[in-house]
Design an enzyme around this catalytic site. Sequence first.
Site, PDB file in Angstrom:
ATOM      1  N   LEU A 124      40.958  42.464  40.365  1.00 26.78           N
ATOM      2  CA  LEU A 124      40.084  41.703  41.247  1.00 26.78           C
ATOM      3  C   LEU A 124      40.014  40.241  40.813  1.00 26.78           C
ATOM      4  O   LEU A 124      40.410  39.897  39.701  1.00 26.78           O
ATOM      5  CB  LEU A 124      38.691  42.341  41.239  1.00 26.78           C
ATOM      6  CG  LEU A 124      38.709  43.841  41.618  1.00 26.78           C
ATOM      7  CD1 LEU A 124      37.415  44.517  41.187  1.00 26.78           C
ATOM      8  CD2 LEU A 124      38.945  44.003  43.106  1.00 26.78           C
ATOM      9  N   LYS A 178      42.739  37.985  26.390  1.00 30.62           N
ATOM     10  CA  LYS A 178      43.292  37.372  27.593  1.00 30.62           C
ATOM     11  C   LYS A 178      42.688  35.980  27.829  1.00 30.62           C
ATOM     12  O   LYS A 178      43.400  35.030  28.193  1.00 30.62           O
ATOM     13  CB  LYS A 178      43.024  38.263  28.808  1.00 30.62           C
ATOM     14  CG  LYS A 178      43.443  37.668  30.154  1.00 30.62           C
ATOM     15  CD  LYS A 178      44.947  37.431  30.225  1.00 30.62           C
ATOM     16  CE  LYS A 178      45.342  36.707  31.503  1.00 30.62           C
ATOM     17  NZ  LYS A 178      45.057  37.468  32.716  1.00 30.62           N
ATOM     18  N   LYS A 197      38.949  29.088  36.965  1.00 36.07           N
ATOM     19  CA  LYS A 197      38.015  30.178  36.671  1.00 36.07           C
ATOM     20  C   LYS A 197      38.175  30.655  35.230  1.00 36.07           C
ATOM     21  O   LYS A 197      37.195  30.857  34.508  1.00 36.07           O
ATOM     22  CB  LYS A 197      38.258  31.326  37.652  1.00 36.07           C
ATOM     23  CG  LYS A 197      37.363  32.543  37.461  1.00 36.07           C
ATOM     24  CD  LYS A 197      38.018  33.661  36.665  1.00 36.07           C
ATOM     25  CE  LYS A 197      39.190  34.262  37.393  1.00 36.07           C
ATOM     26  NZ  LYS A 197      39.733  35.440  36.675  1.00 36.07           N
TER      27      LYS A 197
END
Length: 327
Positions: free
Chosen positions: A96, A195, A272
């Site tokens: 997502l 990550k 983001k």
Amino acid sequence: MRHTARVLQSLERQAMRAKSTAFIGLGRMGSEMAFNFFSKTFAESPDTRFVVCDALPTSATTFRQNFMAQFPGAHIDIVLTPKEAVHASQTVLTMLPSSPQVQTVYSEANGVIPALQSLSAAELARSLFIDSTTLDVGIARSVSAEVTSAGAQMVDAPVSGGVTGAKAGTLAFLVGGTEGRIIHCGPSGAGLGAKICNNLVLGVQQIVVGEAMLLGQKLGLDPRILAGVINSSTGGCWASSVNNPVPYSLADKSPPCERNYEGGFATALMLKDMLLATDVAASTDSPLPLGKSARNFYAETLRHRPDLAQKDFSSVYERLEQMGRED
């Protein structure tokens, strides 16, 4: 007789769920990941059933049509809610955009966690959820705790490799295990932490590669020669050797810049990720002088060039060129 019928129905559902895998989130990354995963699974187990779900039903329909065109014998269903996906499948993968979407898919009324409440203990014990979203570590741990407290299993499995890696089937999964491109990072949330750190490095590198490539051209260097020097020297990195922002600077590759920056990792998503990095750094008192500068530059780029939001993040090179003309 009614009790027997209910038992038979429960056993039938368990048998169907065991043979089914669901994928929720069919964006650029998700659709490529699902296609690769489904195709390899189908080749090994033709009786496997697949379920897809996306906030945009047309994305699920298009995915099914494309998959069935290549694998006409496959069984693939479309569902409208995550709850339906959980009822249909024992293994559920999610990919997502970010934290709000994960909270929606897992926690809201038609989401994963409410669906778990209607499963038997045996079904819960066999249910596995794998989330490859890059999101806030705290939210990831909270969602994982809710899933596991309900009786199911969950791992955070963010990936590295971008759309190119997803399409080629060469992504690195930052979760747990000992084989293939699976890297064990620790307990829940550790994969996401790794990550975020990786993308922090990548986000900074992509900007400085663009700066160096632009500076080199202003000094009269051929972009292909300059890229060759960087890639064979200490400045070599993925942002230059694979995702170089200057068209035709890589002799044996075709990065997004040669397709008008289409088909890569969106600049808005890199912003983001940089925000995630700076936020978690602030909460842990970890200094990020370059990270903050890179975050600000991606944000500034999108303010001046909103058309680059869905382009590959190497398109920040176009903003650098623009700045050079303005000086």
